[in-house]
Design a protein around this motif. Structure first.
Motif, PDB file in Angstrom:
ATOM      1  N   GLN A 145       0.831  -1.222   0.000  1.00 32.88           N
ATOM      2  CA  GLN A 145       0.000   0.000   0.000  1.00 32.88           C
ATOM      3  C   GLN A 145       0.866   1.273   0.000  1.00 32.88           C
ATOM      4  N   LYS A 146       2.122   1.105   0.384  1.00 35.52           N
ATOM      5  CA  LYS A 146       3.074   2.218   0.563  1.00 35.52           C
ATOM      6  C   LYS A 146       2.605   3.232   1.602  1.00 35.52           C
ATOM      7  N   GLN A 147       1.923   2.764   2.605  1.00 40.88           N
ATOM      8  CA  GLN A 147       1.565   3.600   3.752  1.00 40.88           C
ATOM      9  C   GLN A 147       1.048   2.725   4.884  1.00 40.88           C
ATOM     10  N   GLY A 148       1.208   3.229   6.087  1.00 44.24           N
ATOM     11  CA  GLY A 148       0.676   2.497   7.239  1.00 44.24           C
ATOM     12  C   GLY A 148       1.170   3.079   8.548  1.00 44.24           C
ATOM     13  N   ARG A 149       0.453   2.745   9.611  1.00 42.75           N
ATOM     14  CA  ARG A 149       0.839   3.189  10.961  1.00 42.75           C
ATOM     15  C   ARG A 149       0.836   1.980  11.874  1.00 42.75           C
ATOM     16  N   ILE A 150       1.920   1.796  12.599  1.00 43.01           N
ATOM     17  CA  ILE A 150       1.974   0.745  13.610  1.00 43.01           C
ATOM     18  C   ILE A 150       2.232   1.435  14.948  1.00 43.01           C
ATOM     19  N   ILE A 151       1.352   1.178  15.911  1.00 42.37           N
ATOM     20  CA  ILE A 151       1.476   1.812  17.228  1.00 42.37           C
ATOM     21  C   ILE A 151       1.551   0.700  18.270  1.00 42.37           C
ATOM     22  N   ASN A 152       2.683   0.599  18.924  1.00 42.89           N
ATOM     23  CA  ASN A 152       2.876  -0.446  19.928  1.00 42.89           C
ATOM     24  C   ASN A 152       2.623   0.125  21.318  1.00 42.89           C
ATOM     25  N   ILE A 153       1.943  -0.669  22.154  1.00 37.40           N
ATOM     26  CA  ILE A 153       1.715  -0.230  23.532  1.00 37.40           C
ATOM     27  C   ILE A 153       2.738  -0.935  24.422  1.00 37.40           C
ATOM     28  N   GLY A 154       3.681  -0.152  24.907  1.00 35.87           N
ATOM     29  CA  GLY A 154       4.703  -0.676  25.812  1.00 35.87           C
ATOM     30  C   GLY A 154       4.302  -0.392  27.241  1.00 35.87           C
ATOM     31  N   SER A 155       5.260   0.024  28.038  1.00 30.92           N
ATOM     32  CA  SER A 155       5.004   0.416  29.430  1.00 30.92           C
ATOM     33  C   SER A 155       6.227   1.178  29.908  1.00 30.92           C
ATOM     34  N   ILE A 156       6.033   2.084  30.863  1.00 30.64           N
ATOM     35  CA  ILE A 156       7.210   2.783  31.414  1.00 30.64           C
ATOM     36  C   ILE A 156       8.162   1.791  32.080  1.00 30.64           C
ATOM     37  N   VAL A 157       7.596   0.640  32.507  1.00 30.21           N
ATOM     38  CA  VAL A 157       8.411  -0.394  33.145  1.00 30.21           C
ATOM     39  C   VAL A 157       9.496  -0.936  32.194  1.00 30.21           C
TER      40      VAL A 157
END
Ligand SMILES: NC(=O)c1ccc[n+]([C@@H]2O[C@H](COP(=O)([O-])OP(=O)(O)OC[C@H]3O[C@@H](n4cnc5c(N)ncnc54)[C@H](O)[C@@H]3O)[C@@H](O)[C@H]2O)c1
Length: 241
Positions: free
Chosen positions: A126-138
């Protein structure tokens, strides 16, 4: 002017509960078609949620491949992936079993590898995209009794930065949000003393609501964050300063 995420398709892992449900609701409110993935076979979401639910175990590459192929076929694209599914199995190292360690790594870290591996094929073409990972301050600060969880979330930081470099040429942006202390079932297990200790150390003097996190996810999913990739953003009321 249309909604910010109109014509976008989003997949949110662990998206029918806790922080994930707030993320699914927010992305849907901003106009996206939202698929929420979870482990339960029959997740009944209230009709007030404008979300499509699918069963998928993120730690199982075959389950992820089948589910993402199905969504791609149904919706025509996957533009936004939010890796939110996560578990804790806390214990001090002497009492932590091998399976407590393996289970947390296989969902929190390998699960993200699985979803990113499958979705990147679609996003690259698609030549576009968003990946958002949920980590933690830990993942940055560490926490006694959470060596497995902290290792999984620290691993996500290196993973996020590597993928951001790997996929940037095709306009795929990869970022990580690191929440502090958020009111959900995950933190519902804490004792009153632990909760008070947390709150006293938060400069903003309150725990986060899931919406404090989902609003930032919506920013990373939107055009407004188009020049940001490979970043770790603490959303923690100042807890990790
Ligand atoms: N609550 C907090 O204070 C806090 C703080 C920092 C980071 N986080 C992170 O935020 C994310 C969401 O946490 P939460 O508090 O909403 O937790 P939660 O326990 O309320 O929800 C976790 C979700 O993940 C899903 N899930 C678990 N294993 C799965 C699997 N194998 N496949 C698919 N889905 C699976 C569950 O079904 C559930 O929907 C997690 O990654 C967690 O580590 C939470």
């Amino acid at each position: 002017m249309g909604l910010k995420l109109e014509n976008k398709v989003a997949v949110v892992t662990g998206g029918a509960k806790g922080i994930g449900l707030a993320i699914s609701d927010k992305l849907a409110e901003d106009g996206a078609t939202v698929y929420a993935l979870g482990r339960s076979t029959n997740m009944e979401l209230d009709s007030k949620h404008n979300i499509i639910y699918k069963q998928c175990d993120v730690s199982d590459l075959e389950s992820v491949t089948n589910t993402f192929n199905e969504i791609q076929k149904e919706a025509g694209s996957i533009d936004i992936l939010v890796n939110n599914a996560g578990i804790t199995k806390d214990n001090l190292i002497l009492r932590m079993s091998e399976s407590d360690f393996d289970d947390v790594i296989s969902i929190n870290l390998k699960g993200v590898f699985n979803t990113c591996k499958v979705v990147s094929r679609f996003m690259l073409s698609q030549k576009q995209g968003r990946i958002i990972n949920i980590g933690s301050i830990v993942g940055t600060t560490g926490n006694a009794g959470q060596s497995n969880y902290a290792a999984s979330k620290a691993g996500l930081i290196g993973f996020t930065k590597s993928l951001a470099k790997e996929l940037a040429a095709r306009n795929i942006l990869v970022n990580l949000i690191a929440p502090g202390y958020v009111l959900t079932d995950m933190t519902g297990k804490l004792t009153e003393d632990q909760v008070n200790a947390f709150k006293n150390n938060i400069p903003l003097k309150r725990a986060a609501e899931p919406s404090d996190i989902s609003d930032v996810v919506a920013f990373f999913a939107s055009n407004e964050s188009r020049y940001i990739t490979g970043q770790v953003l603490h959303v923690d009321g100042g807890l990790a300063i």
